[in-house]
Design an enzyme around this catalytic site. Sequence first.
Site, PDB file in Angstrom:
ATOM      1  N   GLY A 130     -23.405   4.037   4.917  1.00 40.97           N
ATOM      2  CA  GLY A 130     -23.571   2.806   4.168  1.00 40.97           C
ATOM      3  C   GLY A 130     -24.591   1.926   4.865  1.00 40.97           C
ATOM      4  O   GLY A 130     -25.796   2.054   4.678  1.00 40.97           O
ATOM      5  N   SER A 131     -24.090   1.053   5.751  1.00 45.48           N
ATOM      6  CA  SER A 131     -25.003   0.228   6.538  1.00 45.48           C
ATOM      7  C   SER A 131     -25.915   1.094   7.404  1.00 45.48           C
ATOM      8  O   SER A 131     -27.079   0.754   7.643  1.00 45.48           O
ATOM      9  CB  SER A 131     -24.207  -0.738   7.427  1.00 45.48           C
ATOM     10  OG  SER A 131     -23.446  -1.634   6.637  1.00 45.48           O
ATOM     11  N   THR A 157     -24.643   1.781  -8.805  1.00 45.07           N
ATOM     12  CA  THR A 157     -24.681   0.935  -9.994  1.00 45.07           C
ATOM     13  C   THR A 157     -25.612   1.526 -11.045  1.00 45.07           C
ATOM     14  O   THR A 157     -26.689   2.034 -10.725  1.00 45.07           O
ATOM     15  CB  THR A 157     -25.160  -0.478  -9.615  1.00 45.07           C
ATOM     16  OG1 THR A 157     -24.301  -1.023  -8.623  1.00 45.07           O
ATOM     17  CG2 THR A 157     -25.156  -1.398 -10.824  1.00 45.07           C
ATOM     18  N   ILE A 346      -8.707 -25.891  -6.979  1.00 49.80           N
ATOM     19  CA  ILE A 346      -8.726 -27.108  -7.782  1.00 49.80           C
ATOM     20  C   ILE A 346      -8.002 -26.899  -9.109  1.00 49.80           C
ATOM     21  O   ILE A 346      -7.292 -27.804  -9.587  1.00 49.80           O
ATOM     22  CB  ILE A 346     -10.178 -27.568  -8.007  1.00 49.80           C
ATOM     23  CG1 ILE A 346     -10.742 -28.145  -6.702  1.00 49.80           C
ATOM     24  CG2 ILE A 346     -10.279 -28.598  -9.130  1.00 49.80           C
ATOM     25  CD1 ILE A 346     -12.204 -28.456  -6.730  1.00 49.80           C
ATOM     26  N   GLU A 372     -25.984  -4.645  -0.738  1.00 47.27           N
ATOM     27  CA  GLU A 372     -27.344  -4.876  -0.237  1.00 47.27           C
ATOM     28  C   GLU A 372     -27.359  -5.311   1.238  1.00 47.27           C
ATOM     29  O   GLU A 372     -28.254  -6.025   1.681  1.00 47.27           O
ATOM     30  CB  GLU A 372     -28.088  -5.929  -1.082  1.00 47.27           C
ATOM     31  CG  GLU A 372     -28.262  -5.550  -2.540  1.00 47.27           C
ATOM     32  CD  GLU A 372     -29.408  -4.587  -2.743  1.00 47.27           C
ATOM     33  OE1 GLU A 372     -30.047  -4.183  -1.766  1.00 47.27           O
ATOM     34  OE2 GLU A 372     -29.661  -4.223  -3.909  1.00 47.27           O
ATOM     35  N   SER A 375     -22.666  -9.131   5.388  1.00 49.82           N
ATOM     36  CA  SER A 375     -22.981 -10.356   6.135  1.00 49.82           C
ATOM     37  C   SER A 375     -23.229 -10.051   7.601  1.00 49.82           C
ATOM     38  O   SER A 375     -24.077 -10.676   8.247  1.00 49.82           O
ATOM     39  CB  SER A 375     -21.840 -11.372   5.990  1.00 49.82           C
ATOM     40  OG  SER A 375     -21.749 -11.836   4.655  1.00 49.82           O
TER      41      SER A 375
END
Length: 390
Positions: A130-131, A157, A346, A372, A375
């Site tokens: 992956g990464s 996708t 909220i 993509e 983080s």
Amino acid sequence: MFELSEDHEMFRGVVRDFAESEIAPHSAQWDRERHFPVDLIPKMGELGLFGLTAPEEFGGAEGDFLSMCVAIEEIGRVDQSIGITLSAGVGLGISPVLVFGSDEQKQQWMPDLVAGRSLAAFGLTEPGAGSDAGATRTRARLEGDEWVINGSKSFITNSGTPITSLVTITARTGEMPDGSPEISTLLVPAGTPGLTVDPPYDKLGWHASDTHGLTLHNCRIPAGNIVGERGAGLRQFLHLLDHGRVAISALALGLARACLDLGTDYARTREAFGRPIGANQGVAFPLADLAVSVEAARALTYRAAWLKDECDAGRRPARELTRAAAIAKVYSTEAAVDAARTATQILGGNGFMEEFPAARYYRDAKILEIGEGTSEVQRMVIARELGLPR
């Protein structure tokens, strides 16, 4: 600099009208039924969304990447699944062919992709890669005038829609002089014998987006289906990745805006203890913080998109985009996750109910921090650009 022009704002209005009339009324149902709205894609093509940055010779508008991000933002504001369909359809579908493909490949594939008559996918991620994209295990060997491919891809996708025409994959095609894997990019037409589209994933969010794994077993394609130079696959991928990260930042911006609008409207109308809940600082301050995050995400995203256009024109070094894209993506995606949590809080109990869009926003947000480049990967990139040791 990177401020939006009058033309950009006019274009935003056109895309917003389309999103609110053609997408928003159906988003909840598509999400609930996990339905990919294939009939919507040609309509998006007619609007020019898939051809925004493509040359006129293929039916494109030869527009800038900033316009692309405006479109993704506006589509993503009403439906993240359709936003990622557009983002991936251009950034991971069209771009490998457009940027690195031969003239023959462009003539064959680009017109239908630009028009929205077909979609393309990009097969990079694997169960064990992956990464760490260099850990690709899919292999392709050259036998005469054909590549024979064996391997599997994950989380792809636009790979299994009725109009998917092409999957671009990375595969190990040999070994580099230093002993590292030689990774090349290959075009695999949909329906090629040996290419199997696995069942759709049961996902947390992005329910109306098409996502499948792919299995390739003795899959044969012509030798001419290699994209660019042999062994250039990782370099090509890294080049496209900066663009994709800015696009995901725009998608996240759209979600954060939707959460701000939803929370603000609810705080104005929902009453407790005889007054709107927005009169209470416990509600007003989180919304104020969310407004700050939206403005910051917008500035970072637009600047990164502008830098992409500047780099393409040769006016800025590519390294500036790498840093700006990572910064925009890590900030905007984490802001979107925070925004979804804030909006849900909220709305209280209503935020936990699927009849309100806050629940969909909450489910859709998390993947933005992963796709993509996670983080953590973005922080690695930023740290390297700061000159810190590896």
